[in-house]
Design a protein around this motif. Structure first.
Motif, PDB file in Angstrom:
ATOM      1  N   PHE A 155      -3.508   6.125   5.660  1.00 20.42           N
ATOM      2  CA  PHE A 155      -4.910   6.716   5.544  1.00 20.42           C
ATOM      3  C   PHE A 155      -5.575   7.073   6.583  1.00 20.42           C
ATOM      4  O   PHE A 155      -6.349   8.069   6.543  1.00 20.42           O
ATOM      5  N   ALA A 156      -5.195   6.327   7.978  1.00 21.42           N
ATOM      6  CA  ALA A 156      -5.831   6.790   9.084  1.00 21.42           C
ATOM      7  C   ALA A 156      -5.255   7.925   9.588  1.00 21.42           C
ATOM      8  O   ALA A 156      -5.696   8.816  10.674  1.00 21.42           O
ATOM      9  N   GLY A 157      -4.165   8.423   9.192  1.00 22.15           N
ATOM     10  CA  GLY A 157      -3.329   9.610   9.732  1.00 22.15           C
ATOM     11  C   GLY A 157      -2.701   9.309  11.206  1.00 22.15           C
ATOM     12  O   GLY A 157      -2.751  10.074  12.039  1.00 22.15           O
ATOM     13  N   PRO A 178       3.741   8.907   9.040  1.00 19.85           N
ATOM     14  CA  PRO A 178       3.428   8.639   7.559  1.00 19.85           C
ATOM     15  C   PRO A 178       2.677   9.787   6.604  1.00 19.85           C
ATOM     16  O   PRO A 178       1.673  10.472   7.116  1.00 19.85           O
ATOM     17  N   ILE A 179       3.287  10.101   5.611  1.00 20.99           N
ATOM     18  CA  ILE A 179       2.689  10.790   4.663  1.00 20.99           C
ATOM     19  C   ILE A 179       1.958  10.580   3.259  1.00 20.99           C
ATOM     20  O   ILE A 179       0.841  10.938   2.997  1.00 20.99           O
ATOM     21  N   GLY A 180       2.684   9.708   2.850  1.00 18.78           N
ATOM     22  CA  GLY A 180       2.020   9.126   1.696  1.00 18.78           C
ATOM     23  C   GLY A 180       2.905   7.824   1.090  1.00 18.78           C
ATOM     24  O   GLY A 180       3.950   7.488   1.691  1.00 18.78           O
ATOM     25  N   LEU A 181       2.513   6.828   0.126  1.00 12.59           N
ATOM     26  CA  LEU A 181       3.065   5.964  -0.385  1.00 12.59           C
ATOM     27  C   LEU A 181       3.303   6.317  -2.129  1.00 12.59           C
ATOM     28  O   LEU A 181       2.289   6.894  -2.758  1.00 12.59           O
ATOM     29  N   VAL A 182       4.445   5.952  -2.536  1.00 14.46           N
ATOM     30  CA  VAL A 182       4.937   6.118  -3.828  1.00 14.46           C
ATOM     31  C   VAL A 182       5.622   5.107  -4.440  1.00 14.46           C
ATOM     32  O   VAL A 182       6.273   4.212  -3.867  1.00 14.46           O
ATOM     33  N   LEU A 224       1.544  15.180  -3.061  1.00 11.39           N
ATOM     34  CA  LEU A 224       2.427  14.045  -3.103  1.00 11.39           C
ATOM     35  C   LEU A 224       3.441  14.031  -4.260  1.00 11.39           C
ATOM     36  O   LEU A 224       4.584  13.821  -4.112  1.00 11.39           O
ATOM     37  N   ASP A 225       2.988  14.449  -5.457  1.00 10.53           N
ATOM     38  CA  ASP A 225       3.881  14.709  -6.526  1.00 10.53           C
ATOM     39  C   ASP A 225       5.158  15.859  -6.192  1.00 10.53           C
ATOM     40  O   ASP A 225       6.281  15.530  -6.488  1.00 10.53           O
ATOM     41  N   ARG A 226       4.452  16.773  -5.440  1.00 19.01           N
ATOM     42  CA  ARG A 226       5.797  17.932  -5.105  1.00 19.01           C
ATOM     43  C   ARG A 226       6.474  17.611  -4.184  1.00 19.01           C
ATOM     44  O   ARG A 226       7.624  17.587  -4.238  1.00 19.01           O
TER      45      ARG A 226
END
Length: 324
Positions: A155-157, A178-182, A224-226
């Motif tokens: 979240f902080a980048g 980090p880009i995102g969580l899945v 994130l989905d892509r």
């Protein structure tokens, strides 16, 4: 800890006032020890529940514990209660926060809507521990402290150092962007970049994590989905995957495809059977999957898989020779 049970506990205290641990345990159909743990969790989440000692003592809520919330219909309120029963928040270290949020939202509903939503939630069971074949679902466990550190970096980048244990390898420290969580089927993943390469890390294999002060090298926006779909395609079509040509009864097609990573092509033979070019994760996966369909499918290639399945069938046939 199930959010619906916590909601029920709070509603019982709101509707009936002071109640003993034994009475709460009977109402919730759990042990007294579980009730005491739930009371502690509610208190830690900021719900003003307190104990009164003595002969007529028990647990109660502060009289002014009430907020106002309008605009939600029944289905919206029920959706929030159901959300509290999902595993995604726990994988990301947000389980207690979600439970607390659901409690506050449900408690703030108008009385009639609150009672209806809580009653309806008792009629829903989300992701039980076993399926109809009694196969136990084994959700992955992720440390709250590790999940929180990863989440903060996302979240902080900021860049993130993780002590990661890949399959078949010794743990190593890695610095990633980090880009995102899945979350997928009770498994949590961190999508990240390491240098210029895309990387996907399973959260349960992160043994330690440290958010760094250095900004992550990443775009300000992300689909994130892509990104997940692209990584999924690369996983299915790369690495040590095993390609198989198999003829299968059409009635068993869906069962076979469900065990494969991908179907590259499909055609119908003159006899009505389907010829599929399918991809499995590796040789072991291919052998296991085709053995499940032994009576309804015939492997045409590769030859080593035909030989392996023939050996299995020979051993089984010899073991179960009927008595003379």
């Amino acid at each position: 800890m199930r959010a619906d049970r916590l909601v029920s506990l709070v509603l019982l205290l709101r509707q009936r006032g002071r109640m003993t641990a034994e009475t709460l345990a009977r109402e919730l159909e759990v042990s007294t020890r579980t009730v005491l743990r739930d009371i502690e969790a509610l208190s830690a989440a900021g719900v003003p529940v307190y104990a009164e000692r003595g002969r007529h003592g028990g647990f109660a809520l502060l009289p002014d514990f009430q907020t106002a919330l309008t605009g939600l219909n029944h289905d919206e309120a029920l959706a929030l209660v159901v959300a509290g029963s999902r595993r995604g928040a726990q994988l990301f270290g947000l389980g207690s926060a979600l439970a607390s949020a659901v409690l506050k939202v449900v408690d703030a509903l108008p009385e009639g809507l609150r009672d209806t939503a809580a009653g309806a939630a008792q009629r829903l069971l989300i992701d039980p521990e076993t399926d109809l074949l009694s196969r136990r679902v084994a959700p992955e466990e992720v440390s709250d402290s590790i999940a929180a550190e990863v989440r903060r970096a996302v979240f902080a980048g900021h860049k993130l150092r993780i002590y990661y244990e890949a399959v078949g390898r010794s743990p190593q420290w890695r610095t990633v962007d980090p880009i995102g969580l899945v979350t997928v089927r009770d498994q949590g993943y961190l999508l990240a970049k390491r240098g210029t390469e895309d990387r996907t890390y399973r959260l349960s294999r992160v043994l330690a994590a440290e958010e760094l002060d250095e900004p992550a090298q990443r775009s300000d926006t992300v689909d994130l989905d892509r990104a997940w779909r692209e990584r999924n395609v690369r996983f299915r079509t790369g690495g040590d995957n095993t390609a198989v040509v198999v003829r299968v009864d059409p009635a068993r097609r869906e069962h076979l495809v469900a065990t494969a990573l991908a179907v590259r092509s499909e055609e119908t033979d003159e006899d009505g059977r389907l010829r599929l070019h399918v991809v499995f994760q590796d040789a072991r996966h291919a052998e296991w999957a085709l053995w499940q369909h032994a009576m309804y499918a015939e492997v045409e290639a590769p030859q080593w898989l035909r030989t392996s399945l023939h050996h299995r069938a020979t051993v089984i046939a010899a073991r179960y020779v009927p008595p003379a």
